[in-house]
Design a protein around this motif. Structure first.
Motif, short mmCIF file in Angstrom:
data_model
loop_
_atom_site.label_atom_id
_atom_site.label_comp_id
_atom_site.label_asym_id
_atom_site.label_seq_id
_atom_site.Cartn_x
_atom_site.Cartn_y
_atom_site.Cartn_z
N ILE A 381 0.87 -1.14 -0.12
CA ILE A 381 -0.06 -0.03 0.03
C ILE A 381 0.87 1.02 0.08
O ILE A 381 1.82 1.51 0.81
N TYR A 382 0.60 2.39 -1.06
CA TYR A 382 1.54 3.40 -1.17
C TYR A 382 0.64 4.72 -1.68
O TYR A 382 -0.46 4.06 -2.26
N GLY A 383 0.95 5.67 -1.31
CA GLY A 383 0.08 6.94 -1.67
C GLY A 383 0.51 7.48 -3.01
O GLY A 383 -0.17 8.41 -3.50
N GLY A 384 1.74 6.90 -3.68
CA GLY A 384 2.21 7.59 -4.91
C GLY A 384 2.18 6.63 -6.08
O GLY A 384 1.02 5.83 -5.95
N GLU A 385 2.81 6.97 -7.01
CA GLU A 385 2.87 6.02 -8.18
C GLU A 385 3.48 4.52 -7.89
O GLU A 385 4.66 4.81 -7.69
N SER A 421 -1.78 11.99 0.97
CA SER A 421 -1.05 12.26 2.36
C SER A 421 -0.82 10.94 3.12
O SER A 421 -1.59 9.94 2.74
N ASP A 422 -0.10 10.98 4.15
CA ASP A 422 -0.18 9.92 5.07
C ASP A 422 -1.53 9.42 5.85
O ASP A 422 -1.87 8.40 6.01
N GLU A 423 -2.47 10.60 5.78
CA GLU A 423 -3.65 10.40 6.55
C GLU A 423 -4.38 9.45 5.59
O GLU A 423 -5.07 8.52 6.13
N THR A 445 1.10 -7.15 5.01
CA THR A 445 0.70 -5.82 4.39
C THR A 445 1.81 -4.81 4.62
O THR A 445 2.45 -4.61 5.93
N LEU A 446 2.55 -4.49 3.41
CA LEU A 446 3.58 -3.42 3.47
C LEU A 446 3.04 -2.01 3.22
O LEU A 446 2.46 -1.81 2.15
N VAL A 447 3.16 -1.13 4.10
CA VAL A 447 2.60 0.16 3.84
C VAL A 447 4.17 1.06 3.96
O VAL A 447 4.74 1.19 4.61
N PHE A 448 3.78 2.02 2.80
CA PHE A 448 5.17 2.87 2.75
C PHE A 448 4.71 4.38 2.70
O PHE A 448 4.14 4.79 1.72
N SER A 449 4.99 5.15 3.66
CA SER A 449 4.61 6.43 3.63
C SER A 449 5.47 7.42 2.60
O SER A 449 6.41 6.95 2.19
N SER A 450 4.90 8.60 2.29
CA SER A 450 5.62 9.59 1.63
C SER A 450 5.42 10.85 1.79
O SER A 450 6.36 11.79 1.24
N SER A 451 4.77 11.31 2.82
CA SER A 451 4.46 12.63 3.32
C SER A 451 5.86 13.44 3.71
O SER A 451 6.20 14.70 3.32
N ASN A 452 6.81 12.76 4.27
CA ASN A 452 8.05 13.50 4.80
C ASN A 452 9.00 13.11 3.66
O ASN A 452 10.12 12.42 3.67
N HIS A 453 8.78 13.75 2.58
CA HIS A 453 9.85 13.94 1.52
C HIS A 453 9.90 15.14 0.68
O HIS A 453 8.69 15.85 0.45
N THR A 454 11.03 15.72 0.27
CA THR A 454 11.04 16.93 -0.42
C THR A 454 10.10 16.92 -1.59
O THR A 454 10.03 15.91 -2.34
#
Length: 664
Positions: A381-385, A421-423, A445-454
């Motif tokens: 599960i990822y929030g981006g591409e 967003s991470d939410e 389940t592998l969950v990968f956040s992305s909000s804390n990225h430039t």
């Protein structure tokens, strides 16, 4: 007899040489002035320019060699226009490339403390994400660099038109023709820059313990070109550190493994590290597993690990409710390296992470491939591409059943440069976990956040800003922590909580930089395990990301054979001996407790002591052959396993190539 003047062709090459050297010298001077404090501390200021001239001469020799090889075309009136066009176009393009690379360097150097390298090349494959990141986080640098490149392009076009119009044919004197082989020899030697059997490469320029200073001796075009060239040798990337036989590698690795409680090797001829692991659970429960990989959340931002106060209160509070790792270290500096470690337990190499390599697209071991045999449903599960960095392709080819990415979010509360967003990410995670629980389906389940990225995009109104403006790494960390705490507050109320083990760990720190050859302090990351029946525990032993998947298997009740060399911390003392391994660019660091061995390509090993309290790496004198052998074996092992297909649950199939009838 007076010496005839140089021919127009020779003058063109000479003028380009001078122009290129001056351009690279000016760029290096600017970088040195910017980083003067670090350079002065190294006491290597003259060497930076002296060795820099050598690196620049290598690059300029590479540029001049093609037109020099075609020089005979310049000796005849009919072929002169063709040589002039080819040479002038090539040289203008190369000078423009030098300008582009040096203009791109300050932003890259500021982020990674390295000249543009393989990472720079990899980002070029994802122009949309890269441009959004640059525009959001490095707008001024992007605009300034773009303006410089446009001016350089205009200048190059004008120079090219002038050269094509004003460079007349001149019949060369006999000695010019006779000197042509000497010119080729001089340029060839300029490219090699040594009489040794191997040409000089960027690793030769490692004179300082501060890697940034070593990087300033290079130029960016050569640095990138060498990194791209090395992509051809990724299956043998570790061999640049030294040589050991396969038998020596395996013996050393197994001996080291036994010292850390890893036994039961099957002695499989094609799967060298396959061994049996027995779960620590005494009941028959099979629990679900969730691994949350937090983007760029290093120990730098966690006060209980010596970082900044007040950024991660939720993470630190959660850490008191489960297993909290005090001394766990990332294997690398990129997200795909963290993914590699926590989902496959694979040791790092100087090549790209296995997630990105062609040879790992099928049949490569992952937790999902093992758990699939146990009836688990695995998803990412990822929030981006999802296809960024080849993640989706790697997962789906190696045991994962499903990939959830930004296309699967309906009406997200916020969408930034790197996705939702991470939410939104954790809302989706909660939704998926509830669905699996309702269906009585064991899941990983592998969950990968992305909000804390430039460039640090996140929804406003959730946190009190730590600093201004809003889009800073500290504020993004606060938001990531807020989202994590919010998720666990919800998860504790769900039915799946008592049946699920959660592993939370950072992929790497935000900026892995420092004035040490390997900045060990920036590999230090937070990690915790909680949920189900996990009791509070603080683990002070030195640990690695690769220890998390093996520990997780034990805690969820899975006994199985697998190739991972991580430790099971359910059977490890909280304060016993520990080890970690770190890949920093071309350097590999092997750390046992506080003693380090640092390997660099074609360089002798560096032995050092790491002081976690002072966050310093101090070189030590003397030879330490056993430590060196352990480090080298673990640096060579992963390339060998990748090359032979030996990191799997089953041997790679033997491909039989049919012969033509009558062939022998």
């Amino acid at each position: 007899m007076p010496v005839p003047p140089a021919t127009p062709a020779t003058r063109l090459l000479l003028h380009t040489l001078v122009l290129g050297l001056l351009l690279l010298l000016t760029a290096r001077l600017g970088l040195v002035l910017w980083q003067l404090e670090r350079v002065s501390a190294s006491n290597l200021l003259p060497q930076v320019f002296l060795h820099g001239l050598r690196a620049d001469s290598i690059m300029m020799s590479l540029i001049l060699l093609p037109p020099a090889l075609l020089m005979p075309l310049a000796w005849w009136r009919r072929s002169w226009p063709l040589w002039r066009l080819l040479a002038a176009t090539w040289l203008a393009a190369c000078v423009l490339l030098l300008v582009f690379m040096e203009a791109s360097t300050p932003a890259f150097l500021g982020q990674y403390e390295a000249r543009p390298n393989r990472l720079f090349f990899e980002y070029l494959a994802w122009p949309g994400e890269t441009l959004r990141m640059l525009w959001g986080g490095f707008r001024l640098q992007l605009l300034a660099s773009s303006a410089l490149i446009v001016l350089a392009t205009v200048a190059a076009v004008l120079w090219l038109r002038h050269t094509l119009a004003a460079l007349p044919f001149q019949k060369p004197a006999w000695h010019t023709v006779a000197a042509w082989p000497l010119l080729l020899l001089a340029l060839t030697m300029g490219v090699r820059s040594t009489l040794d059997h191997r040409p000089l490469n960027p690793s030769w320029f490692a004179f300082a313990s501060d890697n940034l200073v070593n990087q300033l001796m290079l130029n960016s075009t050569w640095s990138l070109a060498h990194a791209v060239y090395n992509l051809r040798h990724e299956s043998r990337a570790g061999e640049r550190y030294g040589k050991m036989t396969e038998a020596q590698i395996l013996e050393t690795v197994k001996t080291t493994a036994a010292d850390y409680g890893i036994t039961g090797f099957a002695d499989h001829p094609k799967l060298p590290t396959l061994h049996q692991q027995t779960s620590a659970r005494t009941d028959q429960r099979r629990l679900n597993l969730v691994i949350i990989l937090e983007e760029s959340l290093g120990a730098t931002y966690v006060s209980t690990l010596g970082g900044i106060e007040g950024l991660t209160p939720n993470l630190e509070q959660l850490g008191t409710q489960g297993w909290w790792f005090e001394n766990l270290y990332a294997t690398g500096t990129r997200s795909v390296r963290g993914i590699e470690a926590v989902t496959t337990g694979f040791l790092p190499t100087p090549a790209r992470a296995m997630v990105k390599l062609l040879g790992s697209r099928g049949g490569f071991f992952t937790l999902a491939s093992l758990l699939g045999r146990e009836g688990y449903h695995s998803e990412f599960i990822y929030g981006g591409e999802g296809h960024f960095d080849n993640m989706a392709s790697f997962f789906l080819a190696n045991g994962f059943d499903q990939v959830v990415d930004e296309r699967d979010y309906k009406n997200p509360v916020f969408k930034g440069s790197w996705g939702v967003s991470d939410e939104d990410l954790f809302t989706k995670t909660d939704e998926r976990l509830q669905r699996h629980h309702a269906a009585d389906q064991p899941s990983f389940t592998l969950v990968f956040s992305s909000s804390n990225h430039t460039p640090f995009d996140y929804p406003e109104g959730r946190i009190e800003h730590y600093d201004e403006p809003a889009a800073t790494e500290n504020n993004a960390i606060r938001y990531a922590d807020y989202s994590l705490g919010r998720f666990f507050a919800i998860a504790r109320t769900r039915d799946y909580w008592q049946d699920t083990v959660f592993v939370v760990v950072a992929d790497h720190d935000n900026q892995v930089v420092g004035d040490n050859l390997v900045p060990v302090e920036r590999f230090h990351i937070p990690a915790m395990i909680l949920g189900a029946d996990i009791a509070p525990r603080r683990i002070e032993t030195v640990a690695s990301q690769i220890d998390l998947p093996t520990t997780a298997l034990s805690l969820i009740g899975i006994s199985a054979s697998h190739p991972m060399l991580g430790r099971d911390f359910s059977a490890v003392d909280d304060q016993g001996n520990g080890r970690a391994m770190m890949q920093f660019g071309d350097s590999f660091a092997w750390m046992e407790n506080s003693e380090l061995v640092i390997l660099s390509p074609e360089q002798p090993p560096v032995f050092a002591h790491y002081d976690p309290a002072g966050r310093r790496v101090t070189p030590v004198t003397g030879e330490h052959p056993e430590a060196h052998q352990r480090a080298l074996a673990h640096a060579l092992l992963p390339s060998w396993l990748y090359r032979t297909g030996g990191y799997s649950l089953e041997p790679a199939p033997v491909v039989v190539v049919p012969q033509r009838p009558g062939a022998s």
